[in-house]
Design an enzyme around this catalytic site. Sequence first.
Site, PDB file in Angstrom:
ATOM      1  N   THR A  74      40.433  42.917  48.664  1.00  0.00           N
ATOM      2  CA  THR A  74      40.818  43.444  47.281  1.00  0.00           C
ATOM      3  C   THR A  74      42.152  43.881  47.218  1.00  0.00           C
ATOM      4  OG1 THR A  74      38.523  44.003  46.681  1.00  0.00           O
ATOM      5  CG2 THR A  74      40.198  44.834  45.380  1.00  0.00           C
ATOM      6  N   ASN A 152      34.065  31.693  47.009  1.00  0.00           N
ATOM      7  CA  ASN A 152      32.727  32.513  47.525  1.00  0.00           C
ATOM      8  C   ASN A 152      31.502  32.177  46.845  1.00  0.00           C
ATOM      9  OD1 ASN A 152      34.677  33.809  45.140  1.00  0.00           O
ATOM     10  ND2 ASN A 152      32.877  35.094  45.056  1.00  0.00           N
ATOM     11  N   GLN A 182      37.348  33.667  52.224  1.00  0.00           N
ATOM     12  CA  GLN A 182      36.280  33.198  52.639  1.00  0.00           C
ATOM     13  C   GLN A 182      36.387  31.963  53.655  1.00  0.00           C
ATOM     14  OE1 GLN A 182      32.937  33.710  51.995  1.00  0.00           O
ATOM     15  NE2 GLN A 182      33.076  35.247  50.271  1.00  0.00           N
ATOM     16  N   GLY A 205      37.896  41.585  56.936  1.00  0.00           N
ATOM     17  CA  GLY A 205      37.142  41.667  58.155  1.00  0.00           C
ATOM     18  C   GLY A 205      35.674  41.406  57.831  1.00  0.00           C
ATOM     19  N   HIS A 206      35.166  41.968  56.662  1.00  0.00           N
ATOM     20  CA  HIS A 206      33.615  41.977  56.745  1.00  0.00           C
ATOM     21  C   HIS A 206      32.888  40.743  56.325  1.00  0.00           C
ATOM     22  CE1 HIS A 206      32.814  42.533  52.101  1.00  0.00           C
ATOM     23  NE2 HIS A 206      34.269  42.802  52.267  1.00  0.00           N
ATOM     24  N   CYS A 330      24.266  40.989  36.169  1.00  0.00           N
ATOM     25  CA  CYS A 330      23.916  41.928  35.311  1.00  0.00           C
ATOM     26  C   CYS A 330      24.809  43.076  34.616  1.00  0.00           C
ATOM     27  CB  CYS A 330      22.589  42.701  35.827  1.00  0.00           C
ATOM     28  SG  CYS A 330      21.522  43.519  34.664  1.00  0.00           S
TER      29      CYS A 330
HETATM   30  N1  PLP Z   1      38.390  37.439  47.673  1.00  0.00           N
HETATM   31  C1  PLP Z   1      37.098  36.736  48.132  1.00  0.00           C
HETATM   32  C2  PLP Z   1      37.100  35.187  47.909  1.00  0.00           C
HETATM   33  C3  PLP Z   1      36.036  37.280  48.195  1.00  0.00           C
HETATM   34  O1  PLP Z   1      34.968  36.622  48.517  1.00  0.00           O
HETATM   35  C4  PLP Z   1      35.844  38.649  48.447  1.00  0.00           C
HETATM   36  C5  PLP Z   1      34.514  39.441  48.622  1.00  0.00           C
HETATM   37  O2  PLP Z   1      33.612  38.940  48.168  1.00  0.00           O
HETATM   38  C6  PLP Z   1      37.137  39.202  48.130  1.00  0.00           C
HETATM   39  C7  PLP Z   1      38.145  38.519  47.834  1.00  0.00           C
HETATM   40  C8  PLP Z   1      37.074  40.848  48.052  1.00  0.00           C
HETATM   41  O3  PLP Z   1      37.021  41.376  49.425  1.00  0.00           O
HETATM   42  P1  PLP Z   1      37.018  42.895  49.811  1.00  0.00           P
HETATM   43  O4  PLP Z   1      35.421  43.137  49.797  1.00  0.00           O
HETATM   44  O5  PLP Z   1      37.260  43.097  51.315  1.00  0.00           O
HETATM   45  O6  PLP Z   1      37.697  43.777  49.042  1.00  0.00           O
END
Ligand code: PLP
Length: 412
Positions: A74, A152, A182, A205-206, A330
């Site tokens: 983000t 995603n 992704q 990272g996550h 939701c």
């Molecule tokens: N961009 C994409 C394509 C994602 O799938 C996500 C998280 O689902 C993000 C950005 C945001 O990632 P973060 O949770 O590290 O802010």
Amino acid sequence: MKGPTYLDNNATTRVAPEVVEAMRPFFEDLYFNPSSMYEPAQQAHNAIEEARRTVAEALGGVRPQEILFTGCATESNNAAIFGTIAANPARRHVITTCVEHPTVFEVGRELQRREFEVDFIPVDTSGRLDMGAYVRALRPDTLMVSLMHANNETGVIFPVADLARITKETDPSIIVHTDATQTVGKIELNLEGAFKHVDLLSFSGHKLHAPKGIGALFMRRGTPCRPFLIGGHQEEGRRAGTENVAFIVGLAKALELAAENHDTDQERIRRLRDKLQKELTNRIPFTQVNGGETERLANTLNLAIHFIEGEGILYQLSAVGICASSGSACTSGSLEPSHVLRAMSIPFTAVHGSVRFSLSRYTTEEEIDHVIEIFPEIVANLRRLSPYWDVKRNAPRPEAAPLMHQTEMPAG
Ligand code: PLP
């Protein structure tokens, strides 16, 4: 204790045990501020620089100074877009797509509120980007484009390397950003090869077995982009804030692990995903695979099940220990279909019944078999509740069948 059947890896992933081990010393013994002058702090500083080299190497051998560590994707996306517009006030046209993650999509809407012109390029029913519309949208005053690499929700992959090349051929000064959150760790990306026209690339990272709370932004040397977080001199003044040493080390370790067994892991994941897809679409009538005809991530299956509520499915899946996600959110008591599935014109009878299964290298064949066994029964039970469904024929009622071709619910 055996945990849940976790098939929501596009939301987040389990931290790899090797990553936990690599991070441990930076919580216990090497907890120092990497900007401090004393020797142990220098060890923390050196660990960051080594991690930066590892990440740079994993992205095709870019320069380590081109990697900035951030708090999440983000932040990387916001920093890339707001940083670019701040550095280039003369141009006010931005191009993105209708199916971006909210961290780009909502930034695009915010730019519109700030009186930028933003084009959101549409996709077709398979999730493919309208290339003609993209090319036509490029203008002499276009400042930047922001195009996600893989979606995603559906896993659909955009041809970002080609789009970046076309963009630079049109006007080399247009800045190309891609949200590769992704794909990093799932697809090998070479920013010195096929992706050499990409200026800015975000990831997190996550999504690849490192912890939540660490991200990165590749910023090609010479890209005009102003710092988003201002304060200290960290990251050469381009991203202020004391570095999260342990998580930076963890991110580098996660990338190393992804590279080590990349082909065998991805092949195995694809085989399991394909098995899940084949069995579920065979056993459950009136289903479609969202993005199924398009190049997709090997780990993602987004299944639209006509005449069913996604939330109901998730609730029932959760009750039997299966974690997945739906295509609806939701908001204020009403179930809003996702903007991605809406952009793909998924029929209204299926848009609420879309379920995303996303696998990882920790997904086992037993887990996939468990879902194959249990899921068709859950769907059958839920369909019994639908006014559109004829239980005896195990098919929609004749008057409901034409609805499967409509994107909007009929009034009344
Ligand atoms: N961009 C994409 C394509 C994602 O799938 C996500 C998280 O689902 C993000 C950005 C945001 O990632 P973060 O949770 O590290 O802010």
